[in-house]
Scaffold this motif. Structure first.
Motif, mmCIF file in Angstrom:
data_model
loop_
_atom_site.group_PDB
_atom_site.id
_atom_site.type_symbol
_atom_site.label_atom_id
_atom_site.label_comp_id
_atom_site.label_asym_id
_atom_site.label_seq_id
_atom_site.Cartn_x
_atom_site.Cartn_y
_atom_site.Cartn_z
ATOM 1 N N ARG A 76 0.846 -1.200 0.000
ATOM 2 C CA ARG A 76 0.000 0.000 0.000
ATOM 3 C C ARG A 76 0.878 1.246 0.000
ATOM 4 N NH1 ARG A 76 -3.025 -3.578 -0.615
ATOM 5 N NH2 ARG A 76 -5.043 -3.990 0.391
ATOM 6 N N ARG A 77 0.371 2.301 -0.613
ATOM 7 C CA ARG A 77 1.053 3.591 -0.609
ATOM 8 C C ARG A 77 0.135 4.599 0.066
ATOM 9 N NH1 ARG A 77 3.679 5.589 -6.079
ATOM 10 N NH2 ARG A 77 5.003 3.835 -5.485
ATOM 11 N N TYR A 78 0.716 5.415 0.968
ATOM 12 C CA TYR A 78 -0.070 6.375 1.739
ATOM 13 C C TYR A 78 0.531 7.767 1.596
ATOM 14 C CZ TYR A 78 -1.532 2.043 4.073
ATOM 15 O OH TYR A 78 -1.993 0.786 4.342
ATOM 16 N N SER A 79 -0.328 8.767 1.701
ATOM 17 C CA SER A 79 0.116 10.161 1.681
ATOM 18 C C SER A 79 0.581 10.575 3.070
ATOM 19 C CB SER A 79 -1.020 11.076 1.220
ATOM 20 O OG SER A 79 -1.395 10.785 -0.112
ATOM 21 N N LEU A 80 1.572 11.479 3.095
ATOM 22 C CA LEU A 80 2.106 12.020 4.331
ATOM 23 C C LEU A 80 2.027 13.540 4.278
ATOM 24 C CD1 LEU A 80 5.416 9.927 4.653
ATOM 25 C CD2 LEU A 80 3.239 9.483 5.806
ATOM 26 N N PRO A 81 1.890 14.195 5.466
ATOM 27 C CA PRO A 81 1.642 13.612 6.784
ATOM 28 C C PRO A 81 0.160 13.358 6.979
ATOM 29 C CG PRO A 81 1.877 15.974 6.973
ATOM 30 C CD PRO A 81 2.094 15.655 5.516
ATOM 31 N N GLY A 82 -0.257 13.099 8.227
ATOM 32 C CA GLY A 82 -1.669 12.871 8.532
ATOM 33 C C GLY A 82 -2.085 11.419 8.471
ATOM 34 N N LEU A 83 -1.125 10.507 8.377
ATOM 35 C CA LEU A 83 -1.430 9.085 8.282
ATOM 36 C C LEU A 83 -1.731 8.502 9.659
ATOM 37 C CD1 LEU A 83 -1.478 6.360 6.755
ATOM 38 C CD2 LEU A 83 0.995 6.253 7.093
ATOM 39 N N ASP A 84 -2.770 7.694 9.745
ATOM 40 C CA ASP A 84 -3.089 6.928 10.958
ATOM 41 C C ASP A 84 -2.505 5.533 10.776
ATOM 42 O OD1 ASP A 84 -4.261 5.318 12.946
ATOM 43 O OD2 ASP A 84 -6.064 6.549 13.026
ATOM 44 N N GLU A 85 -1.341 5.281 11.383
ATOM 45 C CA GLU A 85 -0.644 4.010 11.168
ATOM 46 C C GLU A 85 -1.410 2.827 11.736
ATOM 47 O OE1 GLU A 85 0.882 5.656 15.051
ATOM 48 O OE2 GLU A 85 0.493 6.453 13.041
ATOM 49 N N SER A 86 -2.142 3.027 12.829
ATOM 50 C CA SER A 86 -2.926 1.933 13.415
ATOM 51 C C SER A 86 -4.066 1.531 12.491
ATOM 52 C CB SER A 86 -3.478 2.341 14.787
ATOM 53 O OG SER A 86 -2.437 2.487 15.720
ATOM 54 N N LEU A 87 -4.697 2.524 11.878
ATOM 55 C CA LEU A 87 -5.789 2.246 10.943
ATOM 56 C C LEU A 87 -5.262 1.519 9.712
ATOM 57 C CD1 LEU A 87 -8.845 2.767 10.785
ATOM 58 C CD2 LEU A 87 -8.336 4.813 9.434
ATOM 59 N N GLU A 113 5.389 1.438 14.433
ATOM 60 C CA GLU A 113 6.491 2.309 14.838
ATOM 61 C C GLU A 113 7.198 2.910 13.622
ATOM 62 O OE1 GLU A 113 7.648 3.486 17.646
ATOM 63 O OE2 GLU A 113 6.201 2.484 18.961
ATOM 64 N N MET A 114 7.498 2.085 12.624
ATOM 65 C CA MET A 114 8.220 2.598 11.460
ATOM 66 C C MET A 114 7.336 3.506 10.614
ATOM 67 S SD MET A 114 11.242 1.510 11.942
ATOM 68 C CE MET A 114 10.791 1.762 13.675
ATOM 69 N N LEU A 115 6.049 3.192 10.534
ATOM 70 C CA LEU A 115 5.143 4.042 9.766
ATOM 71 C C LEU A 115 4.928 5.378 10.481
ATOM 72 C CD1 LEU A 115 3.887 3.507 7.069
ATOM 73 C CD2 LEU A 115 1.783 2.769 8.199
ATOM 74 N N ASN A 116 4.849 5.342 11.810
ATOM 75 C CA ASN A 116 4.711 6.580 12.574
ATOM 76 C C ASN A 116 5.946 7.459 12.423
ATOM 77 O OD1 ASN A 116 5.205 7.938 15.569
ATOM 78 N ND2 ASN A 116 3.100 8.078 14.833
ATOM 79 N N VAL A 127 4.593 7.367 1.646
ATOM 80 C CA VAL A 127 5.310 6.211 2.179
ATOM 81 C C VAL A 127 4.676 4.957 1.584
ATOM 82 C CG1 VAL A 127 3.824 6.103 4.242
ATOM 83 C CG2 VAL A 127 6.064 5.011 4.277
ATOM 84 N N THR A 128 5.529 4.006 1.220
ATOM 85 C CA THR A 128 5.065 2.729 0.676
ATOM 86 C C THR A 128 5.403 1.625 1.666
ATOM 87 O OG1 THR A 128 5.396 3.475 -1.603
ATOM 88 C CG2 THR A 128 5.253 1.098 -1.238
ATOM 89 N N VAL A 129 4.424 0.790 1.944
ATOM 90 C CA VAL A 129 4.612 -0.322 2.876
ATOM 91 C C VAL A 129 4.349 -1.618 2.133
ATOM 92 C CG1 VAL A 129 4.016 -1.268 5.127
ATOM 93 C CG2 VAL A 129 3.672 1.162 4.679
ATOM 94 N N GLU A 184 12.205 5.289 21.338
ATOM 95 C CA GLU A 184 12.426 3.860 21.563
ATOM 96 C C GLU A 184 12.083 2.995 20.354
ATOM 97 O OE1 GLU A 184 10.297 2.697 25.062
ATOM 98 O OE2 GLU A 184 11.118 4.317 26.294
ATOM 99 N N GLY A 185 11.362 3.546 19.372
ATOM 100 C CA GLY A 185 10.816 2.728 18.285
ATOM 101 C C GLY A 185 11.863 1.985 17.490
ATOM 102 N N ILE A 186 12.875 2.683 16.981
ATOM 103 C CA ILE A 186 13.909 2.032 16.174
ATOM 104 C C ILE A 186 14.713 1.061 17.023
ATOM 105 C CG2 ILE A 186 16.075 2.443 14.940
ATOM 106 C CD1 ILE A 186 14.837 4.935 13.741
ATOM 107 N N PHE A 187 15.016 1.456 18.271
ATOM 108 C CA PHE A 187 15.805 0.584 19.151
ATOM 109 C C PHE A 187 15.146 -0.783 19.311
ATOM 110 C CE2 PHE A 187 17.058 -1.235 23.180
ATOM 111 C CZ PHE A 187 18.423 -1.029 23.228
#
Length: 354
Positions: A76-87, A113-116, A127-129, A184-187
């Motif tokens: 999926r490809r999403y527009s930034l910013p304003g993305l709800d990563e949980s959704l 974490e990475m999407l946020n 962003v493409t996931v 802490e996300g990347i760690f």
């Protein structure tokens, strides 16, 4: 009308992953309608999807019933910013993945974490996931078109060399937006997955995390779409991860490993720093300034393990600054040396004995 052998295999895999559940009895007909081929011409594509494990056929030859196989491909490809990563996770990815509970938690954590990070820090527009399940592994890739994580960290921390951003990120609790993020996300994501690769600004930070008892042959050889060189002219950040489908890792146990108060207190107060990242290029670790570079911003931890793997030797001044000067000035922080070889340990003992 396109010939079946000319259909994009990747598009076929993504379409099958998303639609086989909705078309168990008319899968071939739906595929032919979607890609503009006859049902007879679609048959080779269906057989290929079967062979690759994306679909499983049951029932009679004339009235087959299809269901999802073990393989998956979601993008999926999403527009930034304003993305709800949980959704994004709950709507687009989680429903198409059949994972054990512990693995679902790990993938959910790394995904969000990475999407946020891409949403809040990259400064990019999209962003493409991509998530793939192939063989014994799940692969996850998050790519944005922003400034690049190492450039962002370098600017925020006013680092003299962007290569030092790798060192800072490896420590944990480093963020360019402390009001909204813990750093802490990347760690933790880099330690939760079997393989983790972070590429930006021509630099690469990677970790390999074999689980206990795991053989080398059980590791993925490479991550899909990997560019080992790391192009300096590429914009944005690419995060690539892989984890075994039979991983026994529990997310809570990972968090407990990096806290001194577990199991009741999960405060992140223990870290492990790869000492080799304090080197710039081929320089040896000899000076006090290099030692100060290594231990900058670690006053928030109670236990700091300095991992000397890949460091053949250190100098007297470097060791003295760490294990005598810093240790005396910060008695509440415990410095531990791990993986210190014959060219390192004598210098550490010498500094501690003074």
């Amino acid at each position: 009308m396109p010939r079946p052998l000319l259909l994009d295999p990747d598009e076929l895999r993504r379409w099958a992953t998303a639609h086989v559940r909705a078309h168990p009895k008319d899968f071939t007909q739906s595929l032919s309608a979607r890609f503009g081929v006859t049902r007879a011409a679609a048959a080779p594509a269906v057989r290929r999807l079967e062979a690759e494990g994306f679909i499983v056929r049951s029932g009679g030859r004339t009235r087959p019933v299809f269901r999802p196989g073990p393989s998956r491909c979601i993008e999926r490809r999403y527009s930034l910013p304003g993305l709800d990563e949980s959704l994004a996770w709950e709507q687009d990815f989680a429903p198409l993945l059949d994972l054990a509970a512990n693995l679902r938690n790990v993938v959910h954590y790394g995904f969000t974490e990475m999407l946020n990070n891409a949403n809040d820090h990259s400064g990019g527009t999209q962003v493409t996931v991509r998530c793939e399940v192939a063989g014994s592994f799940l692969y996850l890739k998050v790519v944005d078109d922003g400034i690049g994580v190492f450039e962002r960290v370098g600017e925020a921390l006013e680092l003299s060399d962007r290569r030092l951003a790798l060192l800072e990120l490896s420590k944990g609790r480093v963020t360019t937006d402390p009001a909204r993020h813990s750093g802490e996300g990347i760690f933790f994501t880099s330690r939760a997955f079997s393989v983790f690769r972070l590429e930006a600004n021509g630099l690469v930070y990677e970790r390999d995390n074999p689980e206990r008892g795991q053989r080398e042959a059980e590791r993925p050889v490479e991550l899909p779409g990997e560019d080992p060189g790391g192009r300096a002219d590429r914009r944005g950040t690419a995060v690539r991860m892989a984890i075994r489908l039979d991983s026994a890792l529990e997310l809570r146990s990972l968090l407990e490993h990096y806290t001194t108060g577990a199991p009741d207190d999960l405060t992140f107060d223990r870290t492990v720093i790869p000492v080799r990242l304090a080197r710039l290029g081929n320089e040896n670790l000899l000076s006090r300034s290099q030692a100060k570079r290594l231990i900058s911003r670690i006053d928030r931890f109670k236990v700091v393990e300095l991992d000397f793997a890949g460091v053949p030797e250190i100098g007297q001044a470097f060791a003295d600054e760490l294990f005598r000067v810093f240790a005396q000035q910060h008695p509440a922080i415990e410095l531990r040396a791990i993986n210190a070889g014959a060219g390192v340990m004598p210098m550490i003992r010498r500094a501690r004995a003074r």
